[in-house]
Design an enzyme around this catalytic site. Structure first.
Site, short mmCIF file in Angstrom:
data_model
loop_
_atom_site.label_atom_id
_atom_site.label_comp_id
_atom_site.label_asym_id
_atom_site.label_seq_id
_atom_site.Cartn_x
_atom_site.Cartn_y
_atom_site.Cartn_z
N ASP A 110 -13.28 -2.37 6.67
CA ASP A 110 -13.23 -3.58 5.84
C ASP A 110 -14.19 -4.68 6.32
O ASP A 110 -14.06 -5.84 5.93
CB ASP A 110 -11.81 -4.12 5.72
N ARG A 151 -1.80 8.25 9.61
CA ARG A 151 -1.92 6.83 9.27
C ARG A 151 -3.11 6.61 8.34
O ARG A 151 -4.23 7.08 8.61
CB ARG A 151 -2.10 6.00 10.55
N ARG A 169 0.84 -1.20 0.00
CA ARG A 169 0.00 0.00 0.00
C ARG A 169 0.88 1.25 0.00
O ARG A 169 0.55 2.25 -0.63
CB ARG A 169 -0.96 0.01 1.19
N ARG A 174 13.07 -4.95 6.46
CA ARG A 174 11.93 -5.66 7.06
C ARG A 174 10.61 -5.20 6.44
O ARG A 174 10.52 -5.08 5.23
CB ARG A 174 11.92 -5.44 8.58
O1 R1X Z 1 -4.74 -2.32 12.11
C1 R1X Z 1 -5.11 -3.59 11.64
C2 R1X Z 1 -3.98 -4.42 11.13
O2 R1X Z 1 -2.86 -3.65 10.77
C3 R1X Z 1 -6.09 -3.49 10.53
O3 R1X Z 1 -5.79 -4.51 9.62
C4 R1X Z 1 -4.52 -5.09 9.90
C5 R1X Z 1 -4.64 -6.56 10.00
O4 R1X Z 1 -5.10 -7.09 8.78
#
Ligand code: R1X
Length: 241
Positions: free
Chosen positions: A203, A85, A24, A42
């Protein structure tokens, strides 16, 4: 050189978008003009470029607060002044539907990391200027997705063990959504004098059976992530530093 990020602070813009997934980060970076990789180690993939003429970095922090904290600390040490973020989260409220966006104004700290940094009563809050910049950018965004603003929760757990998730309690308390890194971001940025904020693409519903139904790889999610990325980029260049 920032030890874990393997980024030369000289190459690091002061306005930074952070996100969990390295792919992403590459996708968001590809929206920038003259974007280039400035470090890769990493889960931490770092890019720099310009958005509407302003220097911006995009850096991935991985999943979970402890690993993300390493990233946030090193970015602060490298001179970051604003961090936003661009994440994903599970919804706690019926009206916060999958594919919509949530701007996190503060976080209920149910992560382990921040309790080893600050006392229990210490708040995890976004910078109000960043929240405002995100809300304004979202308002102007062409995709016109539903955007809510409010309290979110940070947990360390994704798939549960024998203990129950605290979902019901936080739903009742009006918390909008749950994810895994905002607590670290808000606390570390408060301690280091960095302005922080977060926008999350929803999601699914957090109390759904994750092993059965979790699928963040849909077109609807791709659209929401694309929208939140543009909104965050517009916001990160608006905040005064
Ligand atoms: O913050 C959570 C994590 O980083 C949201 O989705 C991720 C896990 O799939």
């Amino acid at each position: 050189m920032l030890t874990n990020l393997k980024v030369d602070p000289e190459q690091l813009p002061k306005r930074i978008i952070v996100c969990g997934d390295p792919k992403r980060a590459a996708l968001i970076a590809s929206k920038l003009t003259d974007y280039r990789s400035v470090g890769e180690n990493r889960e931490y993939h770092s890019y720099a470029g310009t958005w509407k003429g302003v220097e911006v970095a995009v850096v991935s922090h991985g999943v979970g607060s402890p690993g993300a904290a390493v990233c946030f600390e090193e970015l602060a040490k490298g001179g970051a002044q604003v961090m936003i973020r661009v994440g994903t989260a599970g919804s706690y409220q019926k009206e916060i539907t999958p594919g919509s966006l949530v701007i996190s104004s503060s976080v209920a700290r149910q992560d382990g990391l921040t309790s080893q940094l600050v006392p229990a009563g210490f708040p995890a809050v976004a910078d109000r200027h960043v929240v405002e910049a995100l809300a304004q950018a979202a308002n102007k965004h062409e995709a016109n997705l539903k955007v809510a603003e409010g309290i979110t929760l940070t947990l360390d757990v994704f798939y549960n063990g024998v203990l129950e998730f605290p979902h019901k309690l936080y739903q009742k308390a009006g918390v909008l959504a749950v994810e895994m890194e905002n607590s670290a971001l808000f606390v570390i940025c408060a301690l280091r004098g960095v302005k922080a904020g977060s926008i999350l693409a929803i999601d699914g519903y957090a109390d759904a059976d994750l092993l059965e139904s979790y699928n963040p790889h849909t077109e609807e999610m791709a659209k929401a992530i694309e929208a939140e990325a543009s909104i965050a980029l517009d916001a990160v260049i608006q905040v005064e530093i």
